[in-house]
Design an enzyme around this catalytic site. Structure first.
Site, PDB file in Angstrom:
ATOM      1  CG  HIS A   1      -0.358   0.066   2.547  1.00  0.00           C
ATOM      2  ND1 HIS A   1       0.552  -0.851   3.032  1.00  0.00           N
ATOM      3  CD2 HIS A   1      -0.545   0.969   3.554  1.00  0.00           C
ATOM      4  CE1 HIS A   1       0.882  -0.526   4.268  1.00  0.00           C
ATOM      5  NE2 HIS A   1       0.240   0.582   4.609  1.00  0.00           N
TER       6      HIS A   1
ATOM      7  CG  ASP B   1       0.557  -1.652   7.584  1.00  0.00           C
ATOM      8  OD1 ASP B   1       1.490  -2.459   7.515  1.00  0.00           O
ATOM      9  OD2 ASP B   1       0.757  -0.442   7.751  1.00  0.00           O
TER      10      ASP B   1
ATOM     11  CG  HIS C   1      -4.019  -0.306   6.301  1.00  0.00           C
ATOM     12  ND1 HIS C   1      -3.952  -0.224   7.670  1.00  0.00           N
ATOM     13  CD2 HIS C   1      -2.941   0.387   5.831  1.00  0.00           C
ATOM     14  CE1 HIS C   1      -2.887   0.490   8.007  1.00  0.00           C
ATOM     15  NE2 HIS C   1      -2.265   0.873   6.910  1.00  0.00           N
TER      16      HIS C   1
ATOM     17  CG  ASP D   1       4.936   2.614   7.388  1.00  0.00           C
ATOM     18  OD1 ASP D   1       4.090   2.920   6.527  1.00  0.00           O
ATOM     19  OD2 ASP D   1       4.626   2.029   8.447  1.00  0.00           O
ATOM     20  CG  HIS D   2       4.175  -0.532   4.203  1.00  0.00           C
ATOM     21  ND1 HIS D   2       4.124  -1.874   4.509  1.00  0.00           N
ATOM     22  CD2 HIS D   2       3.815   0.130   5.332  1.00  0.00           C
ATOM     23  CE1 HIS D   2       3.728  -2.017   5.760  1.00  0.00           C
ATOM     24  NE2 HIS D   2       3.528  -0.812   6.291  1.00  0.00           N
TER      25      HIS D   2
ATOM     26  CG  HIS E   1       3.577  -3.011  10.647  1.00  0.00           C
ATOM     27  ND1 HIS E   1       2.657  -2.215  11.289  1.00  0.00           N
ATOM     28  CD2 HIS E   1       4.024  -2.289   9.592  1.00  0.00           C
ATOM     29  CE1 HIS E   1       2.542  -1.067  10.625  1.00  0.00           C
ATOM     30  NE2 HIS E   1       3.366  -1.092   9.601  1.00  0.00           N
TER      31      HIS E   1
ATOM     32  CG  HIS F   1      -0.113   4.223   4.857  1.00  0.00           C
ATOM     33  ND1 HIS F   1      -0.923   3.416   5.621  1.00  0.00           N
ATOM     34  CD2 HIS F   1      -0.844   5.322   4.538  1.00  0.00           C
ATOM     35  CE1 HIS F   1      -2.107   4.021   5.763  1.00  0.00           C
ATOM     36  NE2 HIS F   1      -2.082   5.171   5.110  1.00  0.00           N
TER      37      HIS F   1
HETATM   38 ZN   LIG Z   1      -0.174   1.461   6.609  1.00  0.00          ZN
END
Ligand SMILES: [Zn+2]
Length: 302
Positions: free
Chosen positions: A60, A210, A140, A64-65, A268, A62
């Site tokens: 996805h 996530d 998510h 941090d990914h 995570h 976000h």
């Molecule tokens: Zn996320």
């Protein structure tokens, strides 16, 4: 099958915690799953050859990914890569990456293919004779997919003493491994099951991060060899899961139990807890086969 955890913490990178990224080795492929900041230095630390990565799966959008992705693509360019690179991720990823390449005037010298995803039901997004990859639609705050990697059923195992006993010509060995009945030296047809043993059961790896706890996933994840599931929080902070659409260690373990997976890897983690052993303790109250992801750790599954 082997998984190298490059990073496995939630949110912001720190000197001791890296955001999500991992490399799955399965069926002669090295698949990069998510690409948080620091991915390329972690690849170097683990001595993973950049050129062997041909497919990158992004769950996805976000940061941090995937904030490590543009840097990794730029490095591939500087290394004079020629091998095509396939990127699978949510719709929009092509725009994000190409805008940066365009404005920095750094178009790649290798073919870059985007496979943008928007379907909300599972779909097969990669398949060859060794492995298939299908999406696992997650729950998510933004559109998110996990990925299910499955080995194809391999060849049957040739029993060398049996082919000798039945006097089978070596020219037939390949057909025997493919399950065919073949003639002996006298022309009598010999049943394949007398000459072979079944292939080893194919392994599978499900990456789910996530996501909020989504019990309906149990059906798609039934009997997978290894489930990586996020465990951002512990049960005592369950109220935060509802707001942020994350899961607790207990919820991850509950899904593992429902799906009867063989092993569960947790990751995570929120950095608020200090010691990650607490995640294992909580999960093991529900499901015993729990492993803890840690940055730099490798898991091998035979
Ligand atoms: Zn996320």
């Amino acid at each position: 099958m082997e998984v190298a955890i490059l990073g496995c913490y939630a949110a912001t990178p720190t000197t001791s915690h890296r955001p999500t990224s991992q490399v799955l080795s399965i069926g002669n492929h090295l698949f990069l799953i998510d690409c948080g900041e620091g991915t390329q230095t972690q690849l170097r630390r683990q001595k993973i050859k950049f050129s062997r990565i041909k497919h990158i799966f992004i769950s996805h959008l976000h940061g941090d990914h995937f904030y490590g992705l543009i840097g990794l693509i730029a490095t591939f360019g500087l290394l004079d890569r020629k091998t095509p690179l396939h990127i699978y991720g949510p719709k929009g990823i092509k725009e994000i990456i190409t805008l940066q390449l365009k404005l920095s005037k750094s178009w790649t010298g290798f073919p870059l293919y985007f496979h943008e995803l928007e379907q909300k039901t599972p779909e097969i997004i990669f398949q060859d004779d060794k492995v298939s990859v299908e999406t696992i639609p997650l729950d998510h705050r933004v559109y998110t997919n996990g990925f299910l990697f499955k080995e194809a059923l391999g060849d049957r195992k040739l029993l060398i003493d049996k082919v000798d006993e039945y006097q089978i010509d070596v020219a037939y060995y390949k057909s025997i491994k493919k399950g065919k009945d073949v003639p002996d030296n006298n022309g009598n047809l010999i049943a394949n099951k007398l000459l072979t043993a079944p292939p080893p059961p194919p392994k599978s790896y499900a990456f789910c991060s996530d996501t909020a706890f989504k019990p309906t996933l149990a059906e798609q994840l039934k009997n997978v060899s290894v489930l990586y599931h996020e465990a951002t929080f512990l049960e005592r902070h369950k109220h935060l899961c509802e707001k942020t659409k994350h899961a607790t260690a207990k919820q991850a373990a509950t899904l593992a139990k429902m799906a009867a997976v063989k092993k569960l890897i947790l990751g995570h983690y929120s950095t608020r807890y200090g010691n990650i052993e607490v995640f294992k303790q909580e999960a093991q109250q529900v499901f015993p086969e729990v492993l803890l992801a840690e940055d730099g750790k490798k898991f091998k599954f035979d």
